[in-house]
Design an enzyme around this catalytic site. Structure first.
Site, PDB file in Angstrom:
ATOM      1  N   ARG A   8       0.819  -1.221   0.000  1.00 13.99           N
ATOM      2  CA  ARG A   8       0.000   0.000   0.000  1.00 13.99           C
ATOM      3  C   ARG A   8       0.850   1.267   0.000  1.00 13.99           C
ATOM      4  O   ARG A   8       0.426   2.300  -0.498  1.00 13.99           O
ATOM      5  CB  ARG A   8      -0.926   0.005   1.226  1.00 13.99           C
ATOM      6  CG  ARG A   8      -2.062  -0.979   1.120  1.00 13.99           C
ATOM      7  CD  ARG A   8      -2.754  -1.141   2.448  1.00 13.99           C
ATOM      8  NE  ARG A   8      -1.796  -1.512   3.484  1.00 13.99           N
ATOM      9  CZ  ARG A   8      -2.096  -1.775   4.737  1.00 13.99           C
ATOM     10  NH1 ARG A   8      -3.354  -1.700   5.130  1.00 13.99           N
ATOM     11  NH2 ARG A   8      -1.178  -2.127   5.608  1.00 13.99           N
ATOM     12  N   ASP A  19      -3.635  -1.658  -2.913  1.00  9.72           N
ATOM     13  CA  ASP A  19      -4.257  -2.156  -1.682  1.00  9.72           C
ATOM     14  C   ASP A  19      -5.065  -3.397  -2.048  1.00  9.72           C
ATOM     15  O   ASP A  19      -6.022  -3.314  -2.825  1.00  9.72           O
ATOM     16  CB  ASP A  19      -5.161  -1.063  -1.093  1.00  9.72           C
ATOM     17  CG  ASP A  19      -5.764  -1.501   0.240  1.00  9.72           C
ATOM     18  OD1 ASP A  19      -5.734  -2.718   0.555  1.00  9.72           O
ATOM     19  OD2 ASP A  19      -6.264  -0.605   0.961  1.00  9.72           O
ATOM     20  N   ILE A  20      -4.658  -4.529  -1.484  1.00 11.95           N
ATOM     21  CA  ILE A  20      -5.289  -5.804  -1.862  1.00 11.95           C
ATOM     22  C   ILE A  20      -6.792  -5.789  -1.581  1.00 11.95           C
ATOM     23  O   ILE A  20      -7.570  -6.420  -2.293  1.00 11.95           O
ATOM     24  CB  ILE A  20      -4.606  -6.968  -1.097  1.00 11.95           C
ATOM     25  CG1 ILE A  20      -3.180  -7.126  -1.592  1.00 11.95           C
ATOM     26  CG2 ILE A  20      -5.383  -8.277  -1.253  1.00 11.95           C
ATOM     27  CD1 ILE A  20      -2.309  -8.027  -0.734  1.00 11.95           C
ATOM     28  N   LYS A  56       3.421 -19.492   5.019  1.00  8.79           N
ATOM     29  CA  LYS A  56       2.722 -20.013   6.184  1.00  8.79           C
ATOM     30  C   LYS A  56       2.288 -18.825   7.048  1.00  8.79           C
ATOM     31  O   LYS A  56       2.881 -17.756   6.916  1.00  8.79           O
ATOM     32  CB  LYS A  56       3.619 -20.949   6.972  1.00  8.79           C
ATOM     33  CG  LYS A  56       4.797 -20.187   7.615  1.00  8.79           C
ATOM     34  CD  LYS A  56       5.278 -20.781   8.880  1.00  8.79           C
ATOM     35  CE  LYS A  56       5.901 -19.742   9.750  1.00  8.79           C
ATOM     36  NZ  LYS A  56       6.771 -20.150  10.778  1.00  8.79           N
ATOM     37  N   HIS A  64       9.939 -23.000   4.071  1.00 10.74           N
ATOM     38  CA  HIS A  64      11.326 -22.751   3.667  1.00 10.74           C
ATOM     39  C   HIS A  64      12.287 -23.782   4.258  1.00 10.74           C
ATOM     40  O   HIS A  64      13.398 -23.942   3.769  1.00 10.74           O
ATOM     41  CB  HIS A  64      11.754 -21.311   3.980  1.00 10.74           C
ATOM     42  CG  HIS A  64      11.906 -21.034   5.427  1.00 10.74           C
ATOM     43  ND1 HIS A  64      10.866 -20.638   6.219  1.00 10.74           N
ATOM     44  CD2 HIS A  64      12.983 -21.093   6.240  1.00 10.74           C
ATOM     45  CE1 HIS A  64      11.289 -20.476   7.448  1.00 10.74           C
ATOM     46  NE2 HIS A  64      12.575 -20.741   7.491  1.00 10.74           N
ATOM     47  N   GLU A 120      15.009 -21.540  19.228  1.00  7.59           N
ATOM     48  CA  GLU A 120      15.395 -20.172  18.886  1.00  7.59           C
ATOM     49  C   GLU A 120      15.815 -19.429  20.150  1.00  7.59           C
ATOM     50  O   GLU A 120      15.246 -19.671  21.225  1.00  7.59           O
ATOM     51  CB  GLU A 120      14.212 -19.435  18.252  1.00  7.59           C
ATOM     52  CG  GLU A 120      13.736 -20.040  16.952  1.00  7.59           C
ATOM     53  CD  GLU A 120      12.529 -19.300  16.395  1.00  7.59           C
ATOM     54  OE1 GLU A 120      12.715 -18.474  15.499  1.00  7.59           O
ATOM     55  OE2 GLU A 120      11.420 -19.546  16.883  1.00  7.59           O
ATOM     56  N   ASP A 146       2.493 -22.005  14.757  1.00  9.49           N
ATOM     57  CA  ASP A 146       3.545 -21.291  14.026  1.00  9.49           C
ATOM     58  C   ASP A 146       4.662 -22.232  13.555  1.00  9.49           C
ATOM     59  O   ASP A 146       5.241 -22.015  12.498  1.00  9.49           O
ATOM     60  CB  ASP A 146       4.142 -20.198  14.934  1.00  9.49           C
ATOM     61  CG  ASP A 146       5.109 -19.294  14.183  1.00  9.49           C
ATOM     62  OD1 ASP A 146       4.714 -18.798  13.110  1.00  9.49           O
ATOM     63  OD2 ASP A 146       6.248 -19.100  14.656  1.00  9.49           O
ATOM     64  N   HIS A 155       6.636 -26.686   9.993  1.00  7.80           N
ATOM     65  CA  HIS A 155       8.052 -27.067   9.875  1.00  7.80           C
ATOM     66  C   HIS A 155       8.371 -28.416  10.526  1.00  7.80           C
ATOM     67  O   HIS A 155       9.013 -29.279   9.932  1.00  7.80           O
ATOM     68  CB  HIS A 155       8.953 -26.007  10.512  1.00  7.80           C
ATOM     69  CG  HIS A 155       8.775 -24.636   9.948  1.00  7.80           C
ATOM     70  ND1 HIS A 155       8.695 -24.401   8.595  1.00  7.80           N
ATOM     71  CD2 HIS A 155       8.669 -23.432  10.538  1.00  7.80           C
ATOM     72  CE1 HIS A 155       8.551 -23.096   8.392  1.00  7.80           C
ATOM     73  NE2 HIS A 155       8.522 -22.489   9.548  1.00  7.80           N
ATOM     74  N   LYS A 174      10.893 -20.458  21.805  1.00  5.52           N
ATOM     75  CA  LYS A 174      11.554 -19.158  21.661  1.00  5.52           C
ATOM     76  C   LYS A 174      12.232 -18.777  22.966  1.00  5.52           C
ATOM     77  O   LYS A 174      11.887 -19.284  24.029  1.00  5.52           O
ATOM     78  CB  LYS A 174      10.504 -18.095  21.329  1.00  5.52           C
ATOM     79  CG  LYS A 174       9.951 -18.247  19.925  1.00  5.52           C
ATOM     80  CD  LYS A 174       9.207 -17.012  19.501  1.00  5.52           C
ATOM     81  CE  LYS A 174       8.829 -17.091  18.051  1.00  5.52           C
ATOM     82  NZ  LYS A 174       9.996 -17.044  17.143  1.00  5.52           N
TER      83      LYS A 174
HETATM   84  N1  LIG Z   1       9.209 -12.433   8.009  1.00  2.68           N
HETATM   85  C1  LIG Z   1       9.550 -13.705   7.950  1.00  2.68           C
HETATM   86  O1  LIG Z   1      10.716 -14.093   8.164  1.00  2.68           O
HETATM   87  C2  LIG Z   1       8.517 -14.752   7.623  1.00  2.68           C
HETATM   88  C3  LIG Z   1       8.892 -16.108   7.696  1.00  2.68           C
HETATM   89  C4  LIG Z   1       7.951 -17.075   7.349  1.00  2.68           C
HETATM   90  C5  LIG Z   1       6.679 -16.692   6.943  1.00  2.68           C
HETATM   91  N2  LIG Z   1       6.346 -15.376   6.899  1.00  2.68           N
HETATM   92  C6  LIG Z   1       5.002 -15.033   6.438  1.00  2.68           C
HETATM   93  O2  LIG Z   1       5.127 -14.146   5.343  1.00  2.68           O
HETATM   94  C7  LIG Z   1       4.071 -13.201   5.354  1.00  2.68           C
HETATM   95  C8  LIG Z   1       4.646 -11.782   5.398  1.00  2.68           C
HETATM   96  O3  LIG Z   1       5.378 -11.633   6.597  1.00  2.68           O
HETATM   97  P1  LIG Z   1       6.247 -10.324   6.903  1.00  2.68           P
HETATM   98  O4  LIG Z   1       7.011 -10.632   8.133  1.00  2.68           O
HETATM   99  O5  LIG Z   1       7.005  -9.892   5.689  1.00  2.68           O
HETATM  100  O6  LIG Z   1       5.100  -9.264   7.236  1.00  2.68           O
HETATM  101  P2  LIG Z   1       5.234  -7.676   7.237  1.00  2.68           P
HETATM  102  O7  LIG Z   1       6.627  -7.239   7.482  1.00  2.68           O
HETATM  103  O8  LIG Z   1       4.153  -7.183   8.154  1.00  2.68           O
HETATM  104  O9  LIG Z   1       4.854  -7.260   5.745  1.00  2.68           O
HETATM  105  C9  LIG Z   1       3.541  -7.276   5.263  1.00  2.68           C
HETATM  106  C10 LIG Z   1       3.540  -6.688   3.871  1.00  2.68           C
HETATM  107  O10 LIG Z   1       2.204  -6.708   3.386  1.00  2.68           O
HETATM  108  C11 LIG Z   1       1.853  -5.381   2.925  1.00  2.68           C
HETATM  109  N3  LIG Z   1       0.407  -5.213   3.101  1.00  2.68           N
HETATM  110  C12 LIG Z   1      -0.288  -5.259   4.255  1.00  2.68           C
HETATM  111  N4  LIG Z   1      -1.603  -5.039   4.008  1.00  2.68           N
HETATM  112  C13 LIG Z   1      -1.721  -4.878   2.671  1.00  2.68           C
HETATM  113  C14 LIG Z   1      -2.811  -4.619   1.813  1.00  2.68           C
HETATM  114  N5  LIG Z   1      -4.063  -4.485   2.265  1.00  2.68           N
HETATM  115  N6  LIG Z   1      -2.571  -4.489   0.489  1.00  2.68           N
HETATM  116  C15 LIG Z   1      -1.322  -4.611   0.013  1.00  2.68           C
HETATM  117  N7  LIG Z   1      -0.242  -4.863   0.768  1.00  2.68           N
HETATM  118  C16 LIG Z   1      -0.445  -4.989   2.086  1.00  2.68           C
HETATM  119  C17 LIG Z   1       2.697  -4.465   3.801  1.00  2.68           C
HETATM  120  O11 LIG Z   1       2.934  -3.203   3.222  1.00  2.68           O
HETATM  121  P3  LIG Z   1       1.940  -1.935   3.408  1.00  2.68           P
HETATM  122  O12 LIG Z   1       1.631  -1.842   4.874  1.00  2.68           O
HETATM  123  O13 LIG Z   1       2.676  -0.770   2.858  1.00  2.68           O
HETATM  124  O14 LIG Z   1       0.729  -2.259   2.614  1.00  2.68           O
HETATM  125  C18 LIG Z   1       3.997  -5.234   3.824  1.00  2.68           C
HETATM  126  O15 LIG Z   1       4.697  -5.032   2.610  1.00  2.68           O
HETATM  127  C19 LIG Z   1       3.204 -13.561   6.554  1.00  2.68           C
HETATM  128  O16 LIG Z   1       2.203 -14.449   6.122  1.00  2.68           O
HETATM  129  C20 LIG Z   1       4.170 -14.308   7.467  1.00  2.68           C
HETATM  130  O17 LIG Z   1       3.505 -15.194   8.331  1.00  2.68           O
HETATM  131  C21 LIG Z   1       7.234 -14.401   7.228  1.00  2.68           C
END
Ligand SMILES: NC(=O)c1ccc[n+]([C@@H]2O[C@H](COP(=O)([O-])OP(=O)(O)OC[C@H]3O[C@@H](n4cnc5c(N)ncnc54)[C@H](OP(=O)(O)O)[C@@H]3O)[C@@H](O)[C@H]2O)c1
Length: 489
Positions: A49, A92-93, A148, A178, A216, A235, A240, A340
């Site tokens: 967004r 915006d999704i 996930k 992963h 962790e 989680d 995993h 954790k």
């Molecule tokens: N981080 C990790 O290491 C990790 C590991 C395994 C799995 N995951 C999974 O991967 C996913 C993302 O995790 P994350 O840690 O990267 O989350 P994050 O840092 O909160 O990022 C979320 C992303 O989604 C965007 N977003 C949120 N609402 C939106 C909307 N309505 N329209 C368009 N874009 C939107 C946000 O940007 P804006 O707010 O600008 O829209 C941001 O780019 C989750 O399902 C998480 O469980 C993450």
């Protein structure tokens, strides 16, 4: 370096400004580009967004990529050509109509592979898929990658799978775990099915028990809001740890191809003995970290972490004893644990073999051989053997045969996301989870979570920086086993 172009494709990253995109996906794509695994016409479009101009977004990505790839691997040349592929569009999704703009932005390119990577909150998975379909972006070359967690129970996972499945054929849904992209995990398959040595012993007659640990040292960091709803079971264990268990326990697939591998994993999930009723109390341990110390530093209690409810009963630690009801594994306990804010960061699989049936050498108690497959922090495989201690007599002592991948293979080791992204581009789903696997895992996990809610609500406390609740040690001690840890007291 030999090039292996994937297909020319559009890689569309929803959540392109998020933690996962910046820390993992974009650095992985940079490496794939640098090492010439991306087709010259492949484009990367990031969406979120936030209203960035494409050039400002590239500057942001540059900052993150340069931090997350090895400094020797980051060059101006590679960055320049990589960033030329990189584009950004605010979207915006939740706004269905914005997907028409996305379709116009991508243009009309029939037959071009499109990878839609959903690096967003899981609540957005189904709306994204439906809106992509509404905008005419889902054809038979479109693939969707889901992070996930997929659902929070069998019912919710089914609902998301139904919604995604109404627009994407299952063959084009890539549910990523992963852990399966890690070299050491794939090496487990190589070890089992590429060597004649272990397979005859890989069964209940010879294996005493198996331990799978993903520990962790970090707490919930900035994921408190999500984690407090999910907990360690949803989680980590549902995905995993159960996936690792499948790879240890599955039969040899007929081919190394998606359906054959996933069929074998599914059989294991279906053979897991349900843990219900009083068994939930006997066979599982649920913990939550309280204030503690590590290396002189005070660590906060879970309920004082950011965005966590002060009365939270969410578990940050799970240990459990699983059993697989089939011929190969009957009677062999599989101990799983994850948590954790623990004493040590490590992910490993320990296969503990039985000890010899007869003691030949007086005065020595030979230990059973132990195979340790370490996934984190370093990737290695070691096998403990009994050997004669040098000098007089026949005293035996344990020695280790170690294979450290860094030393054995001097090449740079791929990150899991590099391997998995390339698999998606090439349409190879072998290392991704099929719908029925996810649902079978939830079918096993749901009654445990239900049992916790019914029988006892409060998790057992453990000090942050420790090895987890004492009850997790007792779980193994009752069967004459112990966690394989090098604990300093
Ligand atoms: N981080 C990790 O290491 C990790 C590991 C395994 C799995 N995951 C999974 O991967 C996913 C993302 O995790 P994350 O840690 O990267 O989350 P994050 O840092 O909160 O990022 C979320 C992303 O989604 C965007 N977003 C949120 N609402 C939106 C909307 N309505 N329209 C368009 N874009 C939107 C946000 O940007 P804006 O707010 O600008 O829209 C941001 O780019 C989750 O399902 C998480 O469980 C993450």
């Amino acid at each position: 370096m030999t090039a292996r172009w994937g297909n020319a494709c559009d890689i569309v990253v929803f959540g392109g400004t998020g933690d996962l995109a910046m820390r993992k996906l974009l650095p992985a794509l940079y490496y794939l580009h640098r090492d010439r695994h991306l087709h010259p016409q492949t484009r990367i479009l990031a969406l979120a967004r936030a209203r960035h101009e494409p050039e400002a977004y590239r500057r942001l990505v540059r900052r993150h990529v340069s931090q997350h790839v090895a400094s020797a691997d980051f060059s101006e040349d590679s960055w320049g050509s990589f960033s030329a592929r990189l584009d950004y569009m605010p979207l915006d999704i939740s706004q269905r109509l914005e997907f028409a703009r996305l379709a116009r932005h991508l243009g009309d390119s029939p037959g071009r592979v499109r990878v839609f990577y959903l690096a967003t909150l899981p609540d957005l998975f189904a709306p994204t898929a439906l809106h992509l379909h509404g905008a005419g972006l889902v054809d038979d070359q479109a693939r969707i990658v889901l992070e996930k967690p997929l659902g929070e129970s069998l019912a919710t996972a089914r609902r998301v799978n139904d919604q995604i499945g109404s627009v994407f054929d299952e063959s084009r849904v890539f549910r990523i775990d992963h852990f399966l992209g890690k070299e050491a995990v794939q090496n487990l398959l190589a070890l089992r099915f590429g060597n004649a040595l272990f397979e005859p012993l890989w069964r209940n007659g010879h294996i005493d028990h198996v331990q799978i640990s993903v520990l962790e040292t970090v707490g919930v960091e900035n994921r408190g809001a999500y984690y407090d709803q999910a907990g360690a079971m949803r989680d980590m264990v549902q995905n995993h740890l159960l996936q690792l268990l499948c790879l240890v326990a599955m039969e040899a697939p007929v081919h190394f191809e998606p359906e054959a591998v996933r069929n074998e994993k599914l059989k294991i999930l279906e053979a897991l003995r349900p843990i219900t009723g009083m068994d939930v109390q006997d066979q599982t341990v649920r913990g939550q970290y309280s204030r503690g110390r590590r290396a002189g530093e005070t660590l906060p209690a879970y309920y004082f972490e950011k965005s966590v409810d002060h009365d939270s009963n969410t578990e940050t630690y799970v240990a459990l004893r699983a059993e697989i009801d089939n011929w190969r594994w009957a009677g062999v306990p599989f101990y799983l644990r994850t948590g954790k804010s623990l004493a040590q960061r490590k992910s490993e699989i320990v296969i503990q073999f039985k000890s010899v049936p007869h003691r030949l050498f007086p005065g020595t108690t030979p230990e059973g051989n132990r195979l340790v497959i370490r996934l984190q922090p370093d990737e290695s495989i070691s096998l403990s053997l009994m050997a004669k201690s040098p000098g007089r007599g026949m005293a035996l002592q344990e020695v280790e045969l170690d294979l450290h991948f860094d030393e054995a293979f001097k090449r740079r080791r791929w990150d899991a996301y590099e391997r998995l992204l390339l698999d998606v581009i090439e349409g190879d789903a072998t290392l991704f989870m099929r719908r029925d696997e996810i649902e079978a895992a939830w079918r096993w996990v749901d009654p445990i979570i239900g049992g916790w809610q019914e029988v006892y609500r409060s998790p057992k406390r453990y000090a942050a920086g420790s090895w987890g609740p004492e009850a997790a040690d007792s779980l193994l001690e009752r069967a004459g086993h112990a966690w394989f840890d090098e604990r300093g007291d």
